[in-house]
Design a protein around this motif. Structure first.
Motif, PDB file in Angstrom:
ATOM      1  N   ARG A 319       0.819  -1.213   0.000  1.00 55.22           N
ATOM      2  CA  ARG A 319       0.000   0.000   0.000  1.00 55.22           C
ATOM      3  C   ARG A 319       0.855   1.266   0.000  1.00 55.22           C
ATOM      4  NH1 ARG A 319      -5.795   0.650   2.766  1.00 55.22           N
ATOM      5  NH2 ARG A 319      -6.217   2.804   2.124  1.00 55.22           N
ATOM      6  N   ASP A 320       1.984   1.216   0.697  1.00 55.13           N
ATOM      7  CA  ASP A 320       2.848   2.395   0.731  1.00 55.13           C
ATOM      8  C   ASP A 320       3.296   2.813  -0.658  1.00 55.13           C
ATOM      9  OD1 ASP A 320       2.659   1.864   3.496  1.00 55.13           O
ATOM     10  OD2 ASP A 320       4.643   2.720   3.842  1.00 55.13           O
ATOM     11  N   ALA A 321       3.442   1.848  -1.557  1.00 56.31           N
ATOM     12  CA  ALA A 321       3.924   2.165  -2.908  1.00 56.31           C
ATOM     13  C   ALA A 321       2.954   3.066  -3.661  1.00 56.31           C
ATOM     14  CB  ALA A 321       4.157   0.877  -3.700  1.00 56.31           C
ATOM     15  N   VAL A 322       1.653   3.012  -3.321  1.00 54.73           N
ATOM     16  CA  VAL A 322       0.677   3.815  -4.057  1.00 54.73           C
ATOM     17  C   VAL A 322       0.179   5.006  -3.249  1.00 54.73           C
ATOM     18  CG1 VAL A 322      -0.062   1.837  -5.428  1.00 54.73           C
ATOM     19  CG2 VAL A 322      -1.279   2.376  -3.316  1.00 54.73           C
ATOM     20  N   GLU A 323       0.596   5.122  -1.981  1.00 60.09           N
ATOM     21  CA  GLU A 323       0.075   6.216  -1.155  1.00 60.09           C
ATOM     22  C   GLU A 323       1.142   7.148  -0.607  1.00 60.09           C
ATOM     23  OE1 GLU A 323      -4.161   4.464   0.564  1.00 60.09           O
ATOM     24  OE2 GLU A 323      -2.438   4.606   1.916  1.00 60.09           O
ATOM     25  N   GLN A 329       5.904   8.589  -7.931  1.00 59.80           N
ATOM     26  CA  GLN A 329       6.139   8.200  -9.313  1.00 59.80           C
ATOM     27  C   GLN A 329       5.498   6.858  -9.641  1.00 59.80           C
ATOM     28  OE1 GLN A 329       7.337  10.149 -11.577  1.00 59.80           O
ATOM     29  NE2 GLN A 329       7.114   8.600 -13.179  1.00 59.80           N
ATOM     30  N   VAL A 330       5.357   5.981  -8.626  1.00 56.51           N
ATOM     31  CA  VAL A 330       4.649   4.718  -8.859  1.00 56.51           C
ATOM     32  C   VAL A 330       3.197   5.003  -9.224  1.00 56.51           C
ATOM     33  CG1 VAL A 330       3.849   2.571  -7.798  1.00 56.51           C
ATOM     34  CG2 VAL A 330       6.165   3.406  -7.332  1.00 56.51           C
ATOM     35  N   GLY A 331       2.570   5.916  -8.476  1.00 58.92           N
ATOM     36  CA  GLY A 331       1.202   6.304  -8.802  1.00 58.92           C
ATOM     37  C   GLY A 331       1.096   6.881 -10.198  1.00 58.92           C
ATOM     38  N   ALA A 332       2.112   7.649 -10.600  1.00 58.57           N
ATOM     39  CA  ALA A 332       2.100   8.224 -11.945  1.00 58.57           C
ATOM     40  C   ALA A 332       2.165   7.120 -13.006  1.00 58.57           C
ATOM     41  CB  ALA A 332       3.269   9.197 -12.107  1.00 58.57           C
ATOM     42  N   VAL A 333       2.971   6.101 -12.763  1.00 61.57           N
ATOM     43  CA  VAL A 333       3.063   4.974 -13.700  1.00 61.57           C
ATOM     44  C   VAL A 333       1.726   4.248 -13.786  1.00 61.57           C
ATOM     45  CG1 VAL A 333       4.128   2.720 -14.061  1.00 61.57           C
ATOM     46  CG2 VAL A 333       5.548   4.673 -13.412  1.00 61.57           C
ATOM     47  N   TYR A 520      13.768   0.736  -4.184  1.00 63.09           N
ATOM     48  CA  TYR A 520      12.500   0.018  -4.077  1.00 63.09           C
ATOM     49  C   TYR A 520      11.470   0.610  -5.039  1.00 63.09           C
ATOM     50  CZ  TYR A 520       7.826  -1.007  -2.328  1.00 63.09           C
ATOM     51  OH  TYR A 520       6.498  -1.352  -2.251  1.00 63.09           O
ATOM     52  N   ARG A 521      11.353   1.913  -5.031  1.00 64.18           N
ATOM     53  CA  ARG A 521      10.384   2.568  -5.923  1.00 64.18           C
ATOM     54  C   ARG A 521      10.663   2.224  -7.381  1.00 64.18           C
ATOM     55  NH1 ARG A 521      11.006   6.858  -8.982  1.00 64.18           N
ATOM     56  NH2 ARG A 521      12.876   7.599  -7.906  1.00 64.18           N
ATOM     57  N   LEU A 522      11.910   2.264  -7.773  1.00 71.61           N
ATOM     58  CA  LEU A 522      12.261   1.968  -9.167  1.00 71.61           C
ATOM     59  C   LEU A 522      11.901   0.527  -9.532  1.00 71.61           C
ATOM     60  CD1 LEU A 522      15.741   3.748  -9.353  1.00 71.61           C
ATOM     61  CD2 LEU A 522      13.591   4.509 -10.420  1.00 71.61           C
ATOM     62  N   SER A 523      12.067  -0.395  -8.572  1.00 74.68           N
ATOM     63  CA  SER A 523      11.755  -1.791  -8.876  1.00 74.68           C
ATOM     64  C   SER A 523      10.257  -1.992  -9.076  1.00 74.68           C
ATOM     65  CB  SER A 523      12.273  -2.693  -7.746  1.00 74.68           C
ATOM     66  OG  SER A 523      11.488  -2.558  -6.575  1.00 74.68           O
ATOM     67  N   ILE A 524       9.434  -1.326  -8.275  1.00 75.34           N
ATOM     68  CA  ILE A 524       7.983  -1.439  -8.453  1.00 75.34           C
ATOM     69  C   ILE A 524       7.559  -0.814  -9.775  1.00 75.34           C
ATOM     70  CG2 ILE A 524       5.739  -0.756  -7.520  1.00 75.34           C
ATOM     71  CD1 ILE A 524       7.099  -2.949  -5.921  1.00 75.34           C
ATOM     72  N   GLU A 525       8.141   0.319 -10.101  1.00 75.18           N
ATOM     73  CA  GLU A 525       7.836   0.937 -11.392  1.00 75.18           C
ATOM     74  C   GLU A 525       8.136  -0.021 -12.536  1.00 75.18           C
ATOM     75  OE1 GLU A 525       9.742   4.726 -11.874  1.00 75.18           O
ATOM     76  OE2 GLU A 525       9.271   5.333  -9.829  1.00 75.18           O
ATOM     77  N   TYR A 526       9.260  -0.703 -12.449  1.00 77.93           N
ATOM     78  CA  TYR A 526       9.628  -1.643 -13.511  1.00 77.93           C
ATOM     79  C   TYR A 526       8.611  -2.784 -13.611  1.00 77.93           C
ATOM     80  CZ  TYR A 526      11.814  -5.626 -15.745  1.00 77.93           C
ATOM     81  OH  TYR A 526      12.047  -6.708 -16.555  1.00 77.93           O
ATOM     82  N   SER A 527       8.258  -3.393 -12.474  1.00 77.70           N
ATOM     83  CA  SER A 527       7.377  -4.562 -12.506  1.00 77.70           C
ATOM     84  C   SER A 527       5.981  -4.226 -13.020  1.00 77.70           C
ATOM     85  CB  SER A 527       7.285  -5.184 -11.109  1.00 77.70           C
ATOM     86  OG  SER A 527       8.523  -5.760 -10.734  1.00 77.70           O
ATOM     87  N   VAL A 528       5.374  -3.126 -12.534  1.00 71.81           N
ATOM     88  CA  VAL A 528       4.025  -2.799 -13.005  1.00 71.81           C
ATOM     89  C   VAL A 528       4.069  -2.310 -14.443  1.00 71.81           C
ATOM     90  CG1 VAL A 528       3.160  -2.358 -10.679  1.00 71.81           C
ATOM     91  CG2 VAL A 528       4.114  -0.468 -12.007  1.00 71.81           C
ATOM     92  N   LEU A 590      -5.970   1.585 -12.094  1.00 70.60           N
ATOM     93  CA  LEU A 590      -4.977   0.686 -11.519  1.00 70.60           C
ATOM     94  C   LEU A 590      -4.472   1.140 -10.150  1.00 70.60           C
ATOM     95  CD1 LEU A 590      -2.753  -0.045 -14.668  1.00 70.60           C
ATOM     96  CD2 LEU A 590      -4.540  -1.498 -13.688  1.00 70.60           C
ATOM     97  N   ARG A 591      -4.797   2.370  -9.772  1.00 73.39           N
ATOM     98  CA  ARG A 591      -4.328   2.861  -8.475  1.00 73.39           C
ATOM     99  C   ARG A 591      -5.515   3.022  -7.531  1.00 73.39           C
ATOM    100  NH1 ARG A 591      -1.171   8.471  -7.110  1.00 73.39           N
ATOM    101  NH2 ARG A 591      -2.763   9.282  -8.527  1.00 73.39           N
ATOM    102  N   PRO A 592      -5.628   2.143  -6.512  1.00 69.70           N
ATOM    103  CA  PRO A 592      -6.731   2.284  -5.559  1.00 69.70           C
ATOM    104  C   PRO A 592      -6.507   3.499  -4.662  1.00 69.70           C
ATOM    105  CG  PRO A 592      -5.243   0.536  -4.873  1.00 69.70           C
ATOM    106  CD  PRO A 592      -4.768   0.986  -6.219  1.00 69.70           C
TER     107      PRO A 592
END
Length: 614
Positions: A319-323, A329-333, A520-528, A590-592
């Protein structure tokens, strides 16, 4: 009369009596004669013999007697050094016991105020040593020392588990995770580093109880040797503890000076073990109830007939990744992905699930979602595997789908596969990858999805497939990271080789927590981004993608006490699929958002089978 010669002995003849009748004077005596004429001492009670009594002070001539062994300055220095060493060792023993009693079991609680406390356990131990006789006192010292050593080891284990999993160590069941911990260390720091860490842990586990026992024995001897002083000190400290407890004295907020934390920790761990034993029966009763166990395949998943369904777990996508603003930047992706997929005709819905784990233990989340049983520890997980409970994989298979699990991180045999009821299991060696490792991940997520596509969905006439795919590029330590490439450029993965040599090293990253969070943020951006690109490239009217996080990342990213919620999204071009879940009240995109529904992860299976079944 002959005159005396020098050789003759000199005598003192008795002088004649005086003519007036007075007695003659006493003859003169020499010191030797005086000594020989002293009366013998009478027998009587013997006086105590001291060192001074046995040391001759003078000779018979009255001259000082030379000392046989005069006290040398070196001998005096040695006595002083021994005295200092004795008190130093005693002070260190007391300090060791004090620190063991007050040291916290969570890294975030290491503050100066933590050590400005009076442990009641120390006062009780002092009283115990004062009242017990010799042998019983030694036994008590050994038992308390060994117990305190074990409790200190437990605190160290707690620190490690709070750092990695945001929870305390469970002494009943977490021993099962030691092998996984060693494997993780090997991947993270190399074989030599892992061996060193294990050796250090073994040395600590053996040495600390022994050292603590020796410290207690020394303190017990000191207490008895200085009974009056220690009794008064104990009364003073005990009185101070009572006063602080009554007044609620605190040096820092929420940290009372009157401490009983060590005893409380030991008590609650005993309760934890007892509850763990009882939980086996409780969990067995829970898993025995399965509303879909006997449902025929003809009634399962009827609203998804003909669809390819992918359930993708994104490692550490929490949840932290989207809030969190730091990860904006994850939310932007995600928002950009929503727009791109909408342009391609796809609808998206999102919400949150509460994971049974945090920081690690991905398999617990996988089993919980797929089985509908809350497997929040290794004991429950092992118990679950021994049941015949219906999993989502098994439900799809019963309903006629081909079911596969693609596990890019699987390098060893996996006996759990039978429980999940798949037609085919793909491990790392089955995917044809010839590129480099990316730290924990044997291959990038993009290659994993491409290999699945080639093996299961490339034939236009393929049977409907249900796939479970854990994606692990976002697994810690989040460096190095791959980049998204064109899907036709991947080949056997050799193209990724330069990427594995780029970027910061693990040591560079973990010296700075802010840099850890960035990676961490960059890795989530890559996966999604990879998942979004996969749908754009290989999606069609019959693709349904469900992707979610398995758990929140470690506290080094989120901080301690973070939510255990993870995002979940459904992507489909067929509007009938999304219409089916309208009653779930999930949010578009895609972003709750903050108000999106939150379910427990084990509730998903039953809701999914109910919604898409007959």
């Amino acid at each position: 009369m002959k005159a005396p010669t020098p050789a003759d002995p000199v005598t003192n003849p008795t002088p004649p009596a005086s003519t007036d009748g007075t007695p003659p004077p006493a003859p003169a005596t020499s010191p030797k004669d005086a000594l020989s004429t002293q009366p013998a001492p009478t027998a009587g009670p013997a006086d105590p013999v001291t060192a001074e009594d046995t040391t001759p002070d003078r000779t018979t001539s009255g001259d000082p007697a030379p000392a046989d062994d005069p006290p040398a300055p070196a001998a005096g220095w040695r006595r002083s050094a021994r005295r200092v060493a004795t008190w130093t060792l005693t002070a260190l023993a007391g300090l060791l016991v004090f620190l063991a009693l007050v040291v916290p079991n969570q890294p975030s609680r290491f503050t100066p105020g933590q050590f400005a406390r009076i442990p009641v356990e120390a006062v009780l131990a002092l009283a115990l040593f004062l009242v017990l006789p010799g042998r019983a006192r030694r036994v008590a010292a050994v038992l308390t020392g060994a117990g305190l050593g074990l409790l200190t080891i437990l605190k160290f284990l707690d620190m490690g588990f709070y750092t990695a999993f945001d929870r305390q160590f469970d002494p009943l069941i977490d021993w099962m995770l030691l092998d996984d911990g060693v494997n993780f260390l090997t991947d993270a720091v190399g074989r030599a580093g892992a061996i060193g860490a294990v050796a250090g842990a073994v040395l600590l586990a053996v040495g600390l109880p022994v050292l603590m026992t020796l410290a207690m024995l020394r303190l017990a001897r000191t207490v008895v040797r200085h009974r009056r002083l220690t009794s008064r000190a104990g009364l003073a400290v005990g009185a101070a503890w009572v006063v602080c407890a009554v007044l609620g004295a605190q040096v820092v907020p929420d940290l009372p000076v009157a401490s009983k934390s060590a005893g409380g920790l030991a008590y609650h761990r005993v309760l934890q073990v007892h509850e763990g034993i009882l939980d086996r029966e409780k969990f067995a009763a829970e898993t025995a109830v399965d509303a879909f166990q006997d449902t025929p395949g003809s009634e399962l998943l009827t609203a998804l007939r003909g669809k390819d369904v992918i359930i993708a777990f994104v490692e550490s996508y929490g949840r932290d990744a989207v809030e969190e603003p730091e990860f904006a930047q994850v939310g932007a992706v995600l928002d950009d992905g929503t727009r791109r997929l909408a342009a391609a005709g796809y609808g998206t819905r999102s919400a949150f699930l509460t994971s049974p784990t945090a920081g690690g233990g991905s398999w617990l989340a996988h089993a919980t979602l797929l089985s509908g049983a809350w497997a929040d520890n290794q004991q429950r997980y092992q118990s679950l595997l021994a049941t015949d409970r219906l999993t989502l994989n098994g439900a799809f298979r019963r309903a006629g789908w081909r079911t596969v699990t693609v596990m890019p991180g699987l390098t060893d045999p996996w006996p759990e596969a039978d429980f999940f009821d798949n037609d085919r299991l793909y491990g790392a060696k089955d995917l044809g990858y010839r590129g480099p490792r990316f730290s924990f991940a044997p291959m990038p997520d993009q290659y994993t999805l491409a290999a699945f596509q080639q093996r299961e969905r490339s034939d236009p006439e393929h049977a409907p497939v249900m796939a479970e795919i854990p994606l692990i590029s976002s697994h810690s330590p989040w460096t190095p990271l791959p980049r998204l490439l064109g899907w036709n450029e991947l080949g056997d993965g050799s193209v990724f080789r330069p990427m594995a040599k780029a970027g910061p090293s693990k040591d560079e990253v973990y010296r700075d927590p802010a840099r850890v969070r960035t990676q961490y943020r960059l890795s989530i951006e890559y996966s999604v981004s990879t998942l979004i690109s996969y749908v754009e490239t290989y999606g069609d009217d019959d693709l349904v993608l469900i992707f979610l996080g398995d758990h929140q990342p470690a506290p080094v990213v989120t901080g301690e006490g973070a939510s255990r919620d993870v995002p979940i999204s459904i992507v489909a071009r067929d509007r009938a699929v999304l219409d089916r879940i309208s009653g779930w009240k999930w949010q578009d995109g895609l972003r709750p958002g903050a108000q999106a529904p939150v379910w427990r992860m084990n509730d998903f299976r039953d809701r999914f089978l109910t919604t898409f079944g007959r």
